[in-house]
Design an enzyme around this catalytic site. Sequence first.
Site, PDB file in Angstrom:
ATOM      1  N   GLU A 232      14.251  -6.761   6.611  1.00 15.02           N
ATOM      2  CA  GLU A 232      14.026  -5.426   7.715  1.00 15.02           C
ATOM      3  C   GLU A 232      12.563  -5.483   7.361  1.00 15.02           C
ATOM      4  O   GLU A 232      12.033  -4.729   6.435  1.00 15.02           O
ATOM      5  CB  GLU A 232      14.770  -4.252   7.177  1.00 15.02           C
ATOM      6  N   CYS A 266       9.604   1.877  12.548  1.00 15.61           N
ATOM      7  CA  CYS A 266       9.615   0.064  12.463  1.00 15.61           C
ATOM      8  C   CYS A 266       9.612  -0.670  14.268  1.00 15.61           C
ATOM      9  O   CYS A 266       8.982  -1.301  14.791  1.00 15.61           O
ATOM     10  CB  CYS A 266      10.232  -0.369  11.270  1.00 15.61           C
TER      11      CYS A 266
HETATM   12  P1  NAD Z   1       4.330  -3.324   2.441  1.00 23.47           P
HETATM   13  O1  NAD Z   1       5.197  -4.569   3.194  1.00 23.47           O
HETATM   14  O2  NAD Z   1       3.782  -2.972   2.766  1.00 23.47           O
HETATM   15  O3  NAD Z   1       5.503  -2.586   1.311  1.00 23.47           O
HETATM   16  C1  NAD Z   1       6.667  -2.626   1.134  1.00 23.47           C
HETATM   17  C2  NAD Z   1       7.612  -2.481  -0.405  1.00 23.47           C
HETATM   18  O4  NAD Z   1       7.311  -4.517  -1.027  1.00 23.47           O
HETATM   19  C3  NAD Z   1       7.018  -1.690  -0.288  1.00 23.47           C
HETATM   20  O5  NAD Z   1       8.051  -1.549  -1.810  1.00 23.47           O
HETATM   21  C4  NAD Z   1       6.070  -2.085  -1.725  1.00 23.47           C
HETATM   22  O6  NAD Z   1       5.659  -2.122  -2.653  1.00 23.47           O
HETATM   23  C5  NAD Z   1       6.753  -3.522  -1.776  1.00 23.47           C
HETATM   24  N1  NAD Z   1       5.306  -4.891  -2.098  1.00 23.47           N
HETATM   25  C6  NAD Z   1       4.066  -5.097  -1.891  1.00 23.47           C
HETATM   26  N2  NAD Z   1       3.714  -5.970  -2.592  1.00 23.47           N
HETATM   27  C7  NAD Z   1       5.508  -6.687  -3.352  1.00 23.47           C
HETATM   28  C8  NAD Z   1       5.024  -8.380  -2.722  1.00 23.47           C
HETATM   29  N3  NAD Z   1       3.838  -9.062  -3.242  1.00 23.47           N
HETATM   30  N4  NAD Z   1       6.176  -8.478  -4.064  1.00 23.47           N
HETATM   31  C9  NAD Z   1       7.215  -7.714  -3.929  1.00 23.47           C
HETATM   32  N5  NAD Z   1       7.579  -6.517  -3.227  1.00 23.47           N
HETATM   33  C10 NAD Z   1       6.475  -5.882  -2.883  1.00 23.47           C
HETATM   34  O7  NAD Z   1       5.108  -1.947   3.697  1.00 23.47           O
HETATM   35  P2  NAD Z   1       4.973  -0.583   3.971  1.00 23.47           P
HETATM   36  O8  NAD Z   1       3.242  -0.547   4.312  1.00 23.47           O
HETATM   37  O9  NAD Z   1       4.956   0.205   3.419  1.00 23.47           O
HETATM   38  O10 NAD Z   1       6.142  -0.629   5.197  1.00 23.47           O
HETATM   39  C11 NAD Z   1       5.747  -1.111   6.565  1.00 23.47           C
HETATM   40  C12 NAD Z   1       6.293  -2.188   7.268  1.00 23.47           C
HETATM   41  O11 NAD Z   1       7.599  -2.089   6.928  1.00 23.47           O
HETATM   42  C13 NAD Z   1       5.859  -2.108   8.990  1.00 23.47           C
HETATM   43  O12 NAD Z   1       5.733  -3.452   9.426  1.00 23.47           O
HETATM   44  C14 NAD Z   1       7.075  -1.194   9.629  1.00 23.47           C
HETATM   45  O13 NAD Z   1       7.721  -2.746  10.235  1.00 23.47           O
HETATM   46  C15 NAD Z   1       8.523  -2.322   8.550  1.00 23.47           C
HETATM   47  N6  NAD Z   1       9.108  -1.738   8.120  1.00 23.47           N
HETATM   48  C16 NAD Z   1      10.484  -2.272   8.873  1.00 23.47           C
HETATM   49  C17 NAD Z   1      11.521  -1.185   8.863  1.00 23.47           C
HETATM   50  C18 NAD Z   1      13.159  -2.403   9.556  1.00 23.47           C
HETATM   51  O14 NAD Z   1      14.192  -1.262   9.193  1.00 23.47           O
HETATM   52  N7  NAD Z   1      12.974  -2.635  10.010  1.00 23.47           N
HETATM   53  C19 NAD Z   1      11.574  -0.602   8.353  1.00 23.47           C
HETATM   54  C20 NAD Z   1      10.752   0.677   7.983  1.00 23.47           C
HETATM   55  C21 NAD Z   1       9.738  -0.181   8.293  1.00 23.47           C
END
Ligand code: NAD
Length: 487
Positions: A232, A266
């Site tokens: 997502e 998002c």
């Molecule tokens: P992010 O990708 O930085 O982090 C998401 C999660 O991944 C966190 O729990 C983080 O700790 C973990 N993470 C970070 N690096 C990792 C790695 N190398 N391996 C595994 N896990 C890792 O995202 P964010 O800043 O928390 O959220 C914002 C983004 O999420 C935006 O791009 C937004 O559009 C998207 N988003 C999408 C949805 C959806 O339903 N499609 C919903 C909310 C947010």
Amino acid sequence: MAPYSSRPIPESTGASESNKKVDALHGLFQRQRQAYQSEPYPTYEQRTAWLNALEAMLDRNEDRLIAAVTEDFGARGTVENLVAEIVMPIGAAKSARKSLRRWMKPKSVSTPLYLLPGKSRLEPQPLGVVGIISPWNYPVQLALVPAAAALAAGNRVLIKPSELSPHTSAVMREIVADAFDETVMSVATGGVELGQAFSTLPFDHLLFTGSTAVGQKVYEAAAKNLTPVTLELGGKSPAIIDKSADLARAAKSIAYGNGFNAGQTCIAPDYVLTPEPLLRQTAAAIADAARALYPEIDKTPDYTAIISDRHFARLKSMVEEAKASGAEVIEVGSANALHPQRKLPFTIVVDPKPDLGLMQEEIFGPILPILPIPSLDAAISHVNKGERPLAFYWFGEDSKKRDFVLKQTTAGGVTINDTLVHYSQERLPFGGVGKSGIGAYHGDAGFETFSHMKPVFQQSRFASSGGLFPPYTDKTTKLISILRKII
Ligand code: NAD
């Protein structure tokens, strides 16, 4: 290939704090897997009890959760807290419970003539251990709504919430441990290293919500185990205003969709395409709508702060860059009053140049570029030049144009004449397409995502025993030519 029970769990390498957390995570995963193997098909009653426990946990801990989310953000809108973090996961648990009997029933599939009187069906089966990696922007909802679907499907659930919302993550870990046996559902907290270690575990399904860049890394890690994923992700979601639209209504919906959680959503409208002659009118209407929604934006706690100094600095520099480029910038609220609260004015950027940061990246904040578009075709080609968006919004009463635009563009999901609503319609699948994601959940789609819909063909004892068996004769060839006609 190693059998299921011994599919290897990667080893950690030392006694540092972070390695200890990784070891604990591996132990937890192993115990969940054993629990799944000893009870691979939880009953309807068992799953209902899990969903009840989830709902009761949210009811009991509403105040603690809201306080933690507010602390993580610094300031968080009341409705964002209540609706997005409490009501939506409770709604997901409740509606899963209501649908559970129907979901768990085998689904009959019609059988072609040549296989009658055999019968065909799909038998939903739990996958095993499901991993959920969640982001900070809706830290409770985006962990627990997928968890409700995974539990309803009879799985064990391991959650890794974001390190950027540490207070919420800590409360979730505690209340989940209190409400569930660790082998049913558990929360593992830690930094990026833990996230990396988490994504290398041989889950039976991994649902990741977050950025496209991290989603790619998670996909790579999961591929090593052939773990199926639901990703997502994010992207730039457009809102198109047609000249047949009620501009004031469209402006209000767009201001609401972008102001909610201060644009840290998002599916927030990321930019607006409006007919050229309506450019200034559209900008003024959206600014008016934002003023009406947040009459005391500098003071109200209902306008959410930006999650961290780093995210705030990124958004602020996007606005500064737009101003320096000469673009017209309309700010609702005073930067002087809002910045010390780590809040941004609701910011409209009129006709920005395409090379600006806010036109290149997903904005994820209360900044809204508005672009003049000479024609519908130009609007379509603008959208199609970018990556496939997670959400798409169309405003207008001209149904022919609307249908044309919907067919010519691709997006994860669509709301017509409003913003955000397709997400809250729990019975519609929610997910992205292309770089905005893979797979979907919510409602029936969520149950199916976390189940193996096992195809079963049941042969009849009246089935013809000759059929196509050897030794092959002229009769077999004749039978094949009949079959060719009837299949
Ligand atoms: P992010 O990708 O930085 O982090 C998401 C999660 O991944 C966190 O729990 C983080 O700790 C973990 N993470 C970070 N690096 C990792 C790695 N190398 N391996 C595994 N896990 C890792 O995202 P964010 O800043 O928390 O959220 C914002 C983004 O999420 C935006 O791009 C937004 O559009 C998207 N988003 C999408 C949805 C959806 O339903 N499609 C919903 C909310 C947010």
